[in-house]
Design an enzyme around this catalytic site. Structure first.
Site, short mmCIF file in Angstrom:
data_model
loop_
_atom_site.label_atom_id
_atom_site.label_comp_id
_atom_site.label_asym_id
_atom_site.label_seq_id
_atom_site.Cartn_x
_atom_site.Cartn_y
_atom_site.Cartn_z
CG ASP A 194 -0.33 -0.42 2.51
OD1 ASP A 194 0.70 -1.12 2.51
OD2 ASP A 194 -0.89 -0.07 3.55
CD GLU A 231 8.08 2.23 6.55
OE1 GLU A 231 7.30 1.24 6.56
OE2 GLU A 231 7.67 3.40 6.55
#
Length: 496
Positions: A272, A457
């Site tokens: 996403d 991340e």
């Protein structure tokens, strides 16, 4: 009434009090959501921010600031495990779903489990001698499956309408060698995998040539059944409520429903967002996730079927073994039939709306190598060359070959896709290429760590001097799956 449907929730999310919509979605009401919502409706306060401050608590953000005394990436990861570990707890008034065993969170704004993150995190936990914590995380998944029928996106009530890429079978595989001779463990995980499989295949008996889709199942033109991502609701996401309403404000009512469903389905994918879900790569409003039959999802469900068959065989349930083994082999054939792009030398998603393969090439295609689905040696050779010529960059493997503003596109690289790529190459004997990719990724982490003293991340793998961009929030520190994959790559290629 669910808290995210209350007037209070909507008013706060639209007010802009919090720059990140997830902050209020994770708030802890005093004493309960219903009581606070009822009082809000009765009082109709003029100072919304003051009302929120009086009636809600907010869990402190985990301390993931730089560790200046740590000199190396492996030492940083070792120190971070305890900071990312959460203890089992009782249900409180917040959106957090209690879990029976300790678990590891990604870090930053993600202060709960995320389903597919957990497998990549577990790689590093295994390699750092924390197998018991991996067992706990698998037990949590089994508990969620027993109560809900599936593992939600994360252990928040507002995530309960969707799952994520199914990795429970991979967690079982990590522990197989030491645990499968324990009948109690084997029966428990077999039951959980069977229930999860039923969740993904629910509605397959309703499929026909006229109605070829239902929830997460799709009937392909030949009559075989594959899977897609889905969400049970078509409403703005509670954790991104204001953002979803803003993106959809110029759409018709019907278009809004489709937009919300497809946004949510993309969240179930874990990607996403990405151009692989968009009709127009630069326009999020053209998202069409539910039209896509994804290569990675179907490779994962192939492994789920294969692992279930393995469990049945170990339990001497031979009829169930033969049935599930046949399903796995049938899915493997369907993946080859519909997802191998001969011209691109790559596995791609299939578009059921256009009845053709997608022309978006992504590192999701490497899951065919990762799960040993590539039976033609020449195809594996061509895929290896494709990885090294197209996806491999100075800092590791780029997510897609499309450069867009979405975070799951070029120029970003993500730890899970490095692992899919490296392990896929190793599976087919491309050891030199795998080592080159793995060491480049570790070099990226180390060079960034030397400056920032933390792990992130995601990373820009094309220009190492730039921070990864895109997405609905700033790049997060931590980070569970970056830590886990890094530890595994150090074990394979690095100098600890």
């Amino acid at each position: 009434m669910k808290f995210e449907h209350s007037r209070l929730f909507k008013d706060v999310q639209l007010s802009g009090i919090f720059t990140d919509s997830k902050t209020f979605a994770d708030a802890i009401p005093k004493p309960s959501w219903q009581a606070v919502c009822d009082f809000y409706d009765e009082l109709q306060p003029k100072d919304l921010k003051a009302f929120v401050n009086v009636h809600f608590e907010f869990a402190p953000a985990p301390e993931l600031e730089t560790l200046d005394t740590v000199e190396s990436v492996p030492d940083y990861i070792e120190q971070l495990w305890s900071r990312l570990t959460r203890e089992a707890g009782e249900k409180d008034a917040s959106s957090l779903l209690a879990l029976p065993k300790p678990y590891v969170v990604p870090g930053g704004r993600f202060n709960e489990i995320y389903y597919w993150d957990s497998y990549f995190t577990a790689l590093g936990l295994m390699d750092s001698g924390r197998e018991a914590l991996v067992e706990n995380m698998l037990d949590n998944f089994c508990s969620l499956i027993n109560s809900l029928g599936y593992v939600p996106n994360g252990n928040r009530s507002y995530y309960a309408t969707r799952s994520q890429p199914p990795v429970t079978a991979l967690m079982v595989d990590l522990l197989w060698d030491t645990k499968h001779t324990d009948p109690q463990w084997l029966n428990r995980v077999t039951s959980a995998l069977s229930s999860e499989y039923e969740f993904w295949m629910k509605g397959q008996n309703k499929l026909s040539s006229r109605e070829n889709t239902h929830a997460r199942v799709v009937m392909m033109p030949c009559g075989g059944v594959l899977n897609r991502y889905w969400d049970n609701e078509s409403l703005p996401r509670p954790e991104s409520y204001r953002e979803d309403l803003e993106d959809a404000k110029h759409l018709t009512a019907e278009q809004k429903l489709a937009f919300y469903r497809n946004i949510r389905a993309a969240c179930e994918s874990g990607w996403d967002f990405s151009s692989r879900w968009l009709r127009e790569p630069s326009d999020l409003k053209t998202i069409a996730t539910t039209d896509m039959v994804p290569i990675d999802l179907n490779a994962l469900i192939y492994f789920l079927e294969s692992q279930l068959a393995r469990c049945y065989l170990a339990l001497n349930r031979h009829a169930e073994y033969r049935k599930m083994d046949k399903k796995a082999k049938s899915r493997a054939d369907l993946i080859g039939q519909y997802m191998w792009d001969e011209q691109a030398s790559w596995y791609v998603d299939y578009d059921i709306a256009s009845n053709c393969q997608r022309d978006v090439q992504t590192m999701a295609g490497a899951t065919a190598l990762f799960f040993n689905l590539v039976t033609d040696a020449s195809h594996a050779q061509r895929m290896s060359k494709k990885i090294m010529s197209d996806f491999y960059k100075v800092g590791g493997l780029v997510t897609t070959l499309n450069e867009t503003s979405q975070q799951w596109d070029s120029p970003n690289g993500w730890a899970p896709l490095q692992w899919f790529g490296v392990k896929g190459l190793l599976n087919y004997g491309f050891d030199c290429e795998a080592k080159q990719v793995g060491k480049s990724w570790l070099s990226t982490l180390e060079s960034n760590f030397a400056i920032n003293k933390c792990l992130l991340e995601k990373y820009n793998v094309i220009d190492l001097n730039k921070t990864a961009q895109g997405g609905e929030y700033i790049v997060q520190q931590g980070f569970g799956w970056t830590n886990g994959v890094a530890f595994r790559l150090y074990k394979l290629f690095g100098d600890r």
